[in-house]
Scaffold this active site. Structure first.
Site, PDB file in Angstrom:
ATOM      1  CB  VAL A   1      -0.967  -0.034   1.234  1.00  0.00           C
ATOM      2  CG1 VAL A   1      -1.640   1.125   1.280  1.00  0.00           C
ATOM      3  CG2 VAL A   1      -1.748  -1.225   1.505  1.00  0.00           C
ATOM      4  CB  CYS A   2       1.046   4.327  -2.315  1.00  0.00           C
ATOM      5  SG  CYS A   2       2.058   5.919  -2.053  1.00  0.00           S
ATOM      6  CB  ILE A   3       3.663   5.148   3.220  1.00  0.00           C
ATOM      7  CG1 ILE A   3       3.370   5.671   4.399  1.00  0.00           C
ATOM      8  CG2 ILE A   3       4.833   5.694   2.262  1.00  0.00           C
ATOM      9  CD1 ILE A   3       4.381   5.389   5.443  1.00  0.00           C
TER      10      ILE A   3
END
Lengths: 130, 96, 121, 130, 96, 121
Positions: D78-80
């Site tokens: 998941v892109c932070i």
């Protein structure tokens, strides 16, 4: 002086609707009107997330709505069905669904669509941002 | 009498549907992506709504379109003017 | 046209309307920071990201222009825009930032064929 | 047998992209291929929300992704940056941001965009759902 | 050679942009809202891509458009056929 | 046309593409459950909600048709669709559920004027 009701249906950072709604609310209040309530529906429920952590040079919309509430006692209602589906819940809903955490807290209130219709009924002006 | 608020560009479904729904005494405010209408003075809604259609200047400025709106002699209003229109019109419909 | 190992990032969304533009540019910058050559193709409303008069946005909204200005520092110097798209938007190159390369619409398909890696935003 | 990388950029219940991606992943695996990883970006980060509580007659996409992970050990990244902005954070990010709760937990992993590029590099096929 | 995946209806920006980007040997799969293209056999992409454009049958069925696709003699494929195309084409681009 | 106190709910989005359709219909049903008269106007892709052959959707996706079938039980019997929109979509009324009322596109503006409360989805 008139009562304005606002319906917000866009998510912060994915839609410009929350920004527009917030600017509109402040301008309405500056003109001496009142905001009878803000109802968050569809993706707009994400405005209520207490876990939102945008970069420091961007407005935190969750905090901006709370500030609006604190200054003018404006109810911030969130559609419960739209919220639960999208991963937003209060402490009591978290207990009911057996979840360990929650991300909606006062002054945001989870409520039914009846509140939206009621807001539309009692507002002299009803404006949608989506 | 209705105040129409358009948030999407000309050519979008939202814009086409709004154009179907506008009546003679209605006004239109173009906000958010709808201010890209400033680029196209041939857009039919300019003619259809004549002196009752406005671009929100804050949103024009943000997108770098304010000069183009002036060059194309298109009517703009600020947030205060938007509020004035909502005072005048009892009903509003947002097209998105 | 020879095949290239560069990443082609296609930008199709306007500033402020969504986060597509911002997050597309972020992907381009990260790829460049990792040493991957990056080319940018602007289609449709994506061209509006290149307007040089853009303001700071509504209060609290971050502007896009500083990010566009950063591209050169990351050695991203191919910013393709089609002549036809500019014409459709009634824009001239004068209204765009420096460094844009105009191409013909019929060259777009070839550009996509040429790049082995593409991200479409 | 080939490695497939998937990029998911739509939110559950607001976009059909997660449904399409999930069906595609199962079909790819049924064909004997492997899924090297799923990367969630843009509104796709909402797939990772552990607080999602859709009506019982609708698929819980968070749970469906976890099932996919458990059956096939597929990384779920998941892109932070996209996540924090949208109100999604892990326990360690919650501590860092002074928040009382978190809504992302293993097998979903918060990570940078470098992982997306790396996934694209090492996948023979890279498919986007948005 | 590219496999194009379109998720939005004909007439959308996504569809128009895809049509600009399709080359001679490319194929196209229409999924999600793009399957509403079944309603319009006059859509230019049918001609442009000839025998290399397909509607995803699961998404047609969900939307009640399967019969119409048959009536209009439009080519469909199931999820397995979609996977086959991704095996054949090294690259894919999704238009949304 | 006389003014009406009924709530006009405008439906403009297709099934499965987003949650706009579902959440628009929910608003209509709740209003009706509270005793408010409700009229529905279907515009653009919203018309696809009325296709009678709709399946159950992808596995786990909820179908829309059962909700459309429930409208009558809630005394929602005005389902307006414009002839022009049907023609644009190459659809005939045969493909739609029963109970749809066809109107001309030029009547749409009048409908909006007539209703004091409108929700647009």
């Amino acid at each position: 002086m008139m009562q304005y009701g606002l319906l917000v249906m866009g998510a912060p950072y994915s839609s410009p609707a929350p920004h527009s709604a917030l600017r509109f609310a402040h301008a309405v209040l500056d003109r001496g009107h009142q905001v009878a309530g803000v109802f968050f529906y569809h993706d707009g429920v994400h405005n209520a997330s207490s876990l939102m952590a945008p970069p420091q040079d961007e407005l935190n919309l969750h905090d901006a709505w709370i500030e609006l509430h604190q200054q003018h006692a404006i109810p911030l209602d969130v559609c419960i069905a739209a919220a639960l589906r999208r991963g937003l819940m209060s402490e009591s809903e978290a207990q009911r669904h057996g979840k360990q955490a929650f991300n909606i807290a006062s002054p945001f209130e989870l409520t039914g669509l009846g509140q939206l219709l009621e807001l539309q009924q009692r507002s002299a002006r009803f404006i949608t941002f989506a | 009498m209705i105040l129409h608020i358009l948030t999407k560009a000309p050519g979008s479904s939202a814009a086409l549907q709004m154009q179907q729904a506008v009546a003679g005494q209605d006004s239109v405010v173009l906000i958010e992506e709808a201010v890209t209408a400033a680029l196209d003075p041939t857009w039919k809604a300019w003619q259809q709504c004549q002196s009752r259609i406005y671009l929100l200047s804050e949103d024009l400025l943000a997108r770098g379109l304010a000069t183009i709106a002036v060059d194309n002699q298109l009517p703009t209003l600020e947030m205060g003017g938007f509020i004035s229109l909502t005072e005048k019109y009892e009903k509003s419909v947002t097209w998105y | 046209m020879a095949a290239t190992n560069a990443l082609l990032v296609i930008i199709r969304h306007a500033p402020h309307s969504s986060n597509w533009l911002r997050e597309g540019l972020d992907a381009a910058l990260v790829a460049a920071a990792f040493g991957q050559p990056v080319h940018l193709l602007f289609m449709g409303k994506g061209i509006l990201a290149l307007l040089k008069e853009q303001g700071s946005g509504a209060p609290g909204q971050k502007a896009t222009l500083p990010t566009i200005d950063m591209l050169e520092m990351y050695d991203i110097d191919k910013l393709w825009v089609t002549k036809e798209a500019l014409q459709n938007m009634h824009l001239s190159t004068d209204s765009l930032v420096d460094g844009v390369t105009l191409i013909a619409e019929r060259e777009v398909a070839g550009l996509l064929q040429q790049h082995t890696k593409i991200l479409n935003f």
